[in-house]
Design a protein around this motif. Structure first.
Motif, PDB file in Angstrom:
ATOM      1  N   VAL A   3       0.848  -1.186   0.000  1.00  0.00           N
ATOM      2  CA  VAL A   3       0.000   0.000   0.000  1.00  0.00           C
ATOM      3  C   VAL A   3       0.884   1.236   0.000  1.00  0.00           C
ATOM      4  CG1 VAL A   3      -1.826   1.234   1.217  1.00  0.00           C
ATOM      5  CG2 VAL A   3      -1.762  -1.250   1.269  1.00  0.00           C
ATOM      6  N   LYS A   4       0.705   2.066  -0.975  1.00  0.00           N
ATOM      7  CA  LYS A   4       1.541   3.255  -1.059  1.00  0.00           C
ATOM      8  C   LYS A   4       1.185   4.270   0.012  1.00  0.00           C
ATOM      9  CE  LYS A   4       2.575   2.939  -6.001  1.00  0.00           C
ATOM     10  NZ  LYS A   4       2.477   3.623  -7.316  1.00  0.00           N
ATOM     11  N   LYS A   5      -0.125   4.323   0.353  1.00  0.00           N
ATOM     12  CA  LYS A   5      -0.555   5.304   1.337  1.00  0.00           C
ATOM     13  C   LYS A   5      -1.504   4.620   2.299  1.00  0.00           C
ATOM     14  CE  LYS A   5      -1.674   9.394  -0.178  1.00  0.00           C
ATOM     15  NZ  LYS A   5      -2.415  10.425  -0.917  1.00  0.00           N
ATOM     16  N   ASN A   6      -1.160   4.580   3.553  1.00  0.00           N
ATOM     17  CA  ASN A   6      -2.039   4.013   4.575  1.00  0.00           C
ATOM     18  C   ASN A   6      -2.254   5.083   5.626  1.00  0.00           C
ATOM     19  OD1 ASN A   6      -3.521   2.440   6.272  1.00  0.00           O
ATOM     20  ND2 ASN A   6      -1.740   1.464   7.209  1.00  0.00           N
ATOM     21  N   ALA A 260     -13.468  -1.180   6.826  1.00  0.00           N
ATOM     22  CA  ALA A 260     -12.238  -0.709   6.181  1.00  0.00           C
ATOM     23  C   ALA A 260     -12.326  -0.924   4.679  1.00  0.00           C
ATOM     24  CB  ALA A 260     -11.021  -1.438   6.748  1.00  0.00           C
ATOM     25  N   ILE A 261     -11.595  -0.123   3.938  1.00  0.00           N
ATOM     26  CA  ILE A 261     -11.600  -0.188   2.473  1.00  0.00           C
ATOM     27  C   ILE A 261     -10.174  -0.074   1.958  1.00  0.00           C
ATOM     28  CG2 ILE A 261     -12.434   0.871   0.325  1.00  0.00           C
ATOM     29  CD1 ILE A 261     -14.814   1.935   1.807  1.00  0.00           C
ATOM     30  N   VAL A 262      -9.865  -0.843   0.922  1.00  0.00           N
ATOM     31  CA  VAL A 262      -8.637  -0.655   0.155  1.00  0.00           C
ATOM     32  C   VAL A 262      -9.026  -0.271  -1.262  1.00  0.00           C
ATOM     33  CG1 VAL A 262      -7.255  -2.242   1.532  1.00  0.00           C
ATOM     34  CG2 VAL A 262      -8.496  -3.118  -0.450  1.00  0.00           C
ATOM     35  N   VAL A 263      -8.176   0.510  -1.898  1.00  0.00           N
ATOM     36  CA  VAL A 263      -8.404   0.860  -3.303  1.00  0.00           C
ATOM     37  C   VAL A 263      -7.147   0.511  -4.078  1.00  0.00           C
ATOM     38  CG1 VAL A 263      -7.646   3.274  -3.074  1.00  0.00           C
ATOM     39  CG2 VAL A 263      -9.263   2.643  -4.883  1.00  0.00           C
ATOM     40  N   THR A 264      -7.315  -0.087  -5.233  1.00  0.00           N
ATOM     41  CA  THR A 264      -6.180  -0.551  -6.031  1.00  0.00           C
ATOM     42  C   THR A 264      -5.600   0.574  -6.882  1.00  0.00           C
ATOM     43  OG1 THR A 264      -7.482  -1.149  -7.987  1.00  0.00           O
ATOM     44  CG2 THR A 264      -7.318  -2.801  -6.224  1.00  0.00           C
ATOM     45  N   GLU A 265      -4.455   0.284  -7.458  1.00  0.00           N
ATOM     46  CA  GLU A 265      -3.975   1.110  -8.560  1.00  0.00           C
ATOM     47  C   GLU A 265      -4.940   0.930  -9.742  1.00  0.00           C
ATOM     48  OE1 GLU A 265      -1.704   3.154  -8.231  1.00  0.00           O
ATOM     49  OE2 GLU A 265      -0.425   2.468  -6.591  1.00  0.00           O
ATOM     50  N   PRO A 266      -4.930   1.851 -10.705  1.00  0.00           N
ATOM     51  CA  PRO A 266      -5.817   1.677 -11.868  1.00  0.00           C
ATOM     52  C   PRO A 266      -5.516   0.379 -12.613  1.00  0.00           C
ATOM     53  CG  PRO A 266      -4.973   3.925 -11.766  1.00  0.00           C
ATOM     54  CD  PRO A 266      -4.216   3.142 -10.740  1.00  0.00           C
ATOM     55  N   ARG A 300     -10.253   2.000 -10.891  1.00  0.00           N
ATOM     56  CA  ARG A 300      -9.720   1.260  -9.756  1.00  0.00           C
ATOM     57  C   ARG A 300     -10.828   0.380  -9.165  1.00  0.00           C
ATOM     58  NH1 ARG A 300      -5.165   4.449  -7.717  1.00  0.00           N
ATOM     59  NH2 ARG A 300      -5.137   6.508  -8.693  1.00  0.00           N
ATOM     60  N   ILE A 301     -10.451  -0.560  -8.314  1.00  0.00           N
ATOM     61  CA  ILE A 301     -11.414  -1.311  -7.513  1.00  0.00           C
ATOM     62  C   ILE A 301     -11.293  -0.839  -6.075  1.00  0.00           C
ATOM     63  CG2 ILE A 301     -12.130  -3.563  -6.640  1.00  0.00           C
ATOM     64  CD1 ILE A 301     -11.017  -4.816  -9.179  1.00  0.00           C
ATOM     65  N   ALA A 302     -12.398  -0.424  -5.503  1.00  0.00           N
ATOM     66  CA  ALA A 302     -12.471  -0.114  -4.079  1.00  0.00           C
ATOM     67  C   ALA A 302     -13.196  -1.274  -3.413  1.00  0.00           C
ATOM     68  CB  ALA A 302     -13.202   1.195  -3.835  1.00  0.00           C
ATOM     69  N   MET A 303     -12.507  -1.958  -2.488  1.00  0.00           N
ATOM     70  CA  MET A 303     -13.042  -3.159  -1.844  1.00  0.00           C
ATOM     71  C   MET A 303     -13.078  -2.956  -0.330  1.00  0.00           C
ATOM     72  SD  MET A 303     -13.933  -6.465  -1.812  1.00  0.00           S
ATOM     73  CE  MET A 303     -13.426  -7.205  -3.394  1.00  0.00           C
ATOM     74  N   GLY A 304     -14.239  -3.181   0.274  1.00  0.00           N
ATOM     75  CA  GLY A 304     -14.386  -2.971   1.704  1.00  0.00           C
ATOM     76  C   GLY A 304     -14.859  -4.206   2.442  1.00  0.00           C
ATOM     77  N   GLY A 345      -1.281  -3.607  -7.564  1.00  0.00           N
ATOM     78  CA  GLY A 345      -0.943  -3.073  -6.254  1.00  0.00           C
ATOM     79  C   GLY A 345      -2.095  -2.320  -5.611  1.00  0.00           C
ATOM     80  N   LEU A 346      -2.001  -2.185  -4.299  1.00  0.00           N
ATOM     81  CA  LEU A 346      -2.962  -1.382  -3.565  1.00  0.00           C
ATOM     82  C   LEU A 346      -2.432   0.038  -3.433  1.00  0.00           C
ATOM     83  CD1 LEU A 346      -4.018  -3.799  -0.677  1.00  0.00           C
ATOM     84  CD2 LEU A 346      -5.070  -3.504  -2.934  1.00  0.00           C
ATOM     85  N   HIS A 347      -3.314   0.996  -3.631  1.00  0.00           N
ATOM     86  CA  HIS A 347      -2.916   2.399  -3.583  1.00  0.00           C
ATOM     87  C   HIS A 347      -3.129   2.999  -2.198  1.00  0.00           C
ATOM     88  CE1 HIS A 347      -2.412   6.575  -4.798  1.00  0.00           C
ATOM     89  NE2 HIS A 347      -3.567   6.850  -4.213  1.00  0.00           N
ATOM     90  N   GLN A 348      -4.255   2.679  -1.569  1.00  0.00           N
ATOM     91  CA  GLN A 348      -4.573   3.320  -0.299  1.00  0.00           C
ATOM     92  C   GLN A 348      -5.512   2.436   0.508  1.00  0.00           C
ATOM     93  OE1 GLN A 348      -5.705   7.383  -0.766  1.00  0.00           O
ATOM     94  NE2 GLN A 348      -6.026   7.768   1.399  1.00  0.00           N
ATOM     95  N   ALA A 349      -5.476   2.628   1.821  1.00  0.00           N
ATOM     96  CA  ALA A 349      -6.364   1.910   2.730  1.00  0.00           C
ATOM     97  C   ALA A 349      -6.812   2.870   3.822  1.00  0.00           C
ATOM     98  CB  ALA A 349      -5.644   0.710   3.356  1.00  0.00           C
ATOM     99  N   TRP A 350      -8.042   2.691   4.291  1.00  0.00           N
ATOM    100  CA  TRP A 350      -8.560   3.528   5.363  1.00  0.00           C
ATOM    101  C   TRP A 350      -9.696   2.793   6.059  1.00  0.00           C
ATOM    102  CZ3 TRP A 350      -9.709   4.109   0.269  1.00  0.00           C
ATOM    103  CH2 TRP A 350     -11.043   4.149  -0.097  1.00  0.00           C
ATOM    104  N   CYS A 351     -10.170   3.361   7.147  1.00  0.00           N
ATOM    105  CA  CYS A 351     -11.302   2.756   7.843  1.00  0.00           C
ATOM    106  C   CYS A 351     -12.185   3.851   8.412  1.00  0.00           C
ATOM    107  CB  CYS A 351     -10.832   1.802   8.945  1.00  0.00           C
ATOM    108  SG  CYS A 351     -10.056   2.609  10.349  1.00  0.00           S
TER     109      CYS A 351
END
Length: 462
Positions: A3-6, A260-266, A300-304, A345-351
């Motif tokens: 994850v590039k940005k968490n 929580a959610i992760v979002v992928t690279e395009p 991108r895919i946003a998966m929660g 790759g995953l770009h970002q994650a948050w909750c």
């Protein structure tokens, strides 16, 4: 972990150029007609419909952080109009017909949100689509059949819901081991932060004042106590959802459940072609520890999913930061459903947190003795339900009896959650059992729901 940005509030704000500048806090004591606590979807929709009904109302919204800080700016972007709760639970405050009327009202919310967005010039990447809930085991498929049958029996129009088999499901999105899917028509994908920020601007144009950086500590009849001053109002609306436990006296009303959610690279177009995910459908699964996903505007895919479900003492997150184990779980779910994405790759994650009542059913209402109204407990379908809340709360605040105020979710009484450590133990036991049940169903391959999941439901009253 790749994850590039968490951290940060959510990808949705990065997509808009970053966290917005704060509005000014409450300047001191204030007198208004209506004070709304919380500048998320519920509070903003309430202000919007109040101003539509009575433009001369003096309305102030007080917000601890900034408009859209909470779940409204961090969610999965499902504008579904879905009914996610036990229909039978609402019979204690109404009739079967009333529950059916409530469900029809929710189905109409998708069109209403889109109407307002168009009228107010809110560009929230809204796209009408379907929601596909996939079954990846015989037990999951049996649950989807039961859900479909129950929904039709409760009057859901057959043009809004369909049950499809493995071949047709694979033709929509190539989910691994798909046995079929439940298709909900008439839903929409949104960029949630764009929607909430656009709505905040819309109510400001109507004269509503939004005071940010203003923390509420207590509410009583006619008075909202904050760290910036006191707001006196004839009517008060508590629109705090997952943050309700921070209000004195409401600590055990709704627990803040983490999602929580992760979002992928395009994804490259070749991968979208391989997935067959062409129409921006919303994607979920029928596991007990379910997931939710969307295809974003820029591919991108946003998966929660739930991750670590609950923090001791009804604690909330630290500005969206989530744990490495949660990111790993979500990455694993994505790879399990869509193994074609393993190299992305995953770009970002948050909750964030969502409000959960003890019976897992949303409520709205007003106490006529104090003039304090509230709504929430959406259990994950707040993007759409909050709009119906806003319409309903506006009616209640203005003392108008309408079809909405007679719906069975209005003024329901729900018992409080247990004190600690019992609620922490119960919630964590529930999700541990759900994960074990999912693994057992996948391993055994039978059509029956695991007894472990039935036990989890019994423990927590779902």
């Amino acid at each position: 972990m790749d994850v590039k940005k968490n951290g940060g509030i959510s990808f949705w704000y990065d997509d808009m150029g970053g966290i917005p500048a704060y509005r000014a806090p409450l300047p001191g004591d204030l007198d208004v007609d209506v004070c709304i606590i919380g500048a998320g979807y519920t509070g903003l929709w309430t202000a919007y419909y109040l101003k539509e009904a009575q433009p001369d109302l003096n309305i102030a919204i007080v917000e601890r952080e900034f408009a859209g800080f909470g779940a409204s700016g961090r969610n999965g972007g499902w504008l579904s109009g879905g009914f996610a709760w036990s229909r039978e639970n609402y019979l204690d405050n109404g009739t079967r017909q009333g529950v059916m009327d409530m469900e029809r009202a929710l189905l109409g919310v998708v069109d209403e949100v889109i109407r307002v967005a168009d009228a107010e010039g809110i560009d929230a990447d809204i796209r009408r689509t379907d929601c596909l809930t996939y079954a990846c085991s015989p037990a999951q498929m049996k649950r989807l059949r039961a859900e479909y049958d129950q929904s039709i029996a409760w009057g859901v129009p057959q043009d809004r819901l369909a049950l499809i088999g493995a071949d047709e499901a694979a033709s929509r999105i190539r989910v691994k081991n798909a046995h079929g899917a439940l298709v909900s028509h008439g839903v929409a994908r949104v960029q949630p932060a764009k929607l909430v920020r656009g709505l905040a601007a819309a109510v400001e144009r109507r004269g509503v004042r939004i005071y940010e950086q203003t923390a509420v500590s207590a509410i009583s009849k006619g008075c909202v106590e904050t760290d910036r001053g006191r707001v006196r109002a004839d009517r008060i609306v508590r629109a705090t959802e997952g943050y309700t436990s921070s209000i004195k006296g409401a600590e055990r009303e709704w627990v803040p459940l983490n999602s929580a959610i992760v979002v992928t690279e395009p994804l490259p177009q070749s991968m979208w072609d391989d997935l067959g995910w062409e129409d921006y459908q919303l994607l979920g699964d029928a596991s007990h520890a379910y997931c939710y996903a969307q295809r974003t505007r820029e591919g991108r895919i946003a998966m929660g999913g739930r991750g670590v479900p609950y923090r001791y003492g009804s604690g909330t997150d630290t500005r969206g930061q989530t744990q490495p184990e949660t990111i790993a779980q979500l990455k694993g779910i994505l790879a399990r459903l869509l193994p074609q994405t393993r190299g992305i790759g995953l770009h970002q994650a948050w909750c964030g947190v969502l409000g959960v009542p003890r019976d897992w059913c949303a409520t709205a209402g007003i106490d006529p003795a104090t003039g304090i109204a509230k709504a929430g407990g959406y259990v994950g379908v707040g993007v759409s339900t909050s709009n119906l809340s806003g319409q309903t709360l506006a009616d209640l605040v203005l003392d108008r009896r309408t079809e909405r105020t007679d719906l069975p979710w209005v003024n329901r009484k729900v018992r409080r959650w247990e004190p600690e450590p019992f609620r922490w133990l119960g919630i964590h036991a529930m999700y541990r059992l759900y994960h074990m049940a999912d693994r057992r169903e996948a391993r055994q391959g039978g059509a029956e729901t695991s007894m472990l999941a039935r036990l989890a439901n019994k423990i927590t009253g779902r």
